[in-house]
Scaffold this motif. Structure first.
Motif, short mmCIF file in Angstrom:
data_model
loop_
_atom_site.label_atom_id
_atom_site.label_comp_id
_atom_site.label_asym_id
_atom_site.label_seq_id
_atom_site.Cartn_x
_atom_site.Cartn_y
_atom_site.Cartn_z
N UNK A 83 0.85 -1.19 0.00
CA UNK A 83 0.00 0.00 0.00
C UNK A 83 0.88 1.24 0.00
N UNK A 84 0.54 2.24 -0.84
CA UNK A 84 1.37 3.44 -0.89
C UNK A 84 0.96 4.43 0.21
N UNK A 85 1.63 5.58 0.26
CA UNK A 85 1.40 6.55 1.33
C UNK A 85 0.01 7.18 1.25
N UNK A 86 -0.63 7.09 0.10
CA UNK A 86 -1.99 7.61 -0.06
C UNK A 86 -3.05 6.58 0.30
N UNK A 92 -7.12 1.56 -6.46
CA UNK A 92 -7.86 0.80 -5.46
C UNK A 92 -7.50 1.31 -4.06
N UNK A 93 -8.45 1.96 -3.41
CA UNK A 93 -8.24 2.41 -2.05
C UNK A 93 -8.30 1.20 -1.12
N UNK A 94 -7.28 1.03 -0.28
CA UNK A 94 -7.30 -0.05 0.71
C UNK A 94 -7.93 0.51 1.98
#
Length: 303
Positions: free
Chosen positions: A169-172, A264-266
């Motif tokens: 997962x990235x910082x966003x 895709x928002x986690x």
């Protein structure tokens, strides 16, 4: 327009040994599916679609229609081996269906609104449905989808290794990659300290307890059907000689992310996931449901 819940229930449950989709786990024989639908109704979903094999239809309707009538709209769609709708005019011999992303495509004519996808045999927890409903009502669009991210230690079985989609997962807070780890399990050392590892090529690797994993709880708009249909045709033609290949939802997610077609928002949850990979998991699931009933999260009789 209220979002729709799509339940993938066409699998054969080979490791469980029976039809776990319709097995009873609650105090009055409630199935895991019923708890999913109960939570979805509470979160504001307006329709549930069962993706099943056609031969399951009579059994499913007999179990669920008397309980759900008047509470939520229902529909049934069938996952088949027919690939002509995808522009492939010859048969590809298969031992089993094409996998979860293909199962989602079975619902493409029945879904016209934002929707989420879940597995029939997974207990996801009340918070997860509310968070998904909030996303589908307020944030989702044709380029922004979502996935509920579970903390890995809240998803493992005490009775054997499991496969898990381990997320980067990235910082966003957006998904960048899912790595399918086929043998993830708790390991207890000589001091009785429990850790999490995955095994690959006979070597064990540690996994951080805060790692997020996918349990196949995804949020989409109907635009995903267009993306998925194109990818499925490509996958099927590439796997003509591979009858055990499966077209999974994470494969679609990775392609869309890589091609910059969608993000895709986690969505993180602290819910305890539990499911029934093995028959030995059933008492654990029953015990957890009984605990939630005792805590007042669910009534002893759902309907």
């Amino acid at each position: 327009m209220k979002p729709t819940l799509v339940i993938l229930a066409a699998g054969m449950a080979s490791r469980y040994g029976s039809m776990k989709q319709t097995d009873g786990f609650g105090p009055n024989g409630e199935t895991i599916i019923e708890y999913s639908i109960y939570d979805a109704i509470k979160a504001g979903f307006g329709k549930v679609i069962f993706v099943i094999k056609e031969e399951f239809a009579e059994n499913f309707k007999g179990i669920f229609e008397p309980k759900l009538n008047g509470k939520i709209e229902t529909d049934y769609v069938f996952q088949t081996f027919d690939i002509k709708p995808f522009g492939i005019d010859f048969e590809i011999e298969r031992a089993k269906p094409w996998g979860t992303a293909h199962a989602v495509l079975a619902a493409r004519d029945a879904v016209k609104e934002p929707f989420c996808v879940i597995n029939a045999d997974d207990f996801y927890g009340r918070e997860s449905y509310q968070k998904m409903a909030d996303f589908l009502n307020n944030e989702v669009n044709d380029q922004e989808f979502s996935m509920i991210g579970y903390q890995i230690d809240k998803t493992l079985s005490e009775h054997g290794s499991v496969s898990r989609g381990v997320c980067e997962v990235d910082l966003d807070g957006n998904l960048t990659e899912i790595q399918e780890r086929t043998k993830v399990f708790f390991k207890t050392d000589n001091s009785e300290q429990k850790t999490i590892v995955f095994e690959e090529n006979n070597t064990e690797f540690p996994v951080n307890v805060n790692t997020r994993v996918s349990m196949n709880f995804w949020g989409f708009t109907p635009k995903v059907f267009d993306y998925t249909a194109d990818l499925f045709k490509e996958f099927a033609l590439a796997n003509i000689e591979n009858p055990k290949s499966e077209f999974f939802i994470p494969l679609v997610a990775e392609k869309l992310i890589k091609n910059k077609q969608a993000s895709f928002k986690v969505i993180p949850t602290q819910n305890q996931w539990f499911g029934v990979t093995y028959a030995e998991d059933k008492p654990f699931v029953q015990e957890n449901i009984d605990k939630l009933v005792a805590e007042g999260v669910y009534p002893s009789k759902l309907w």
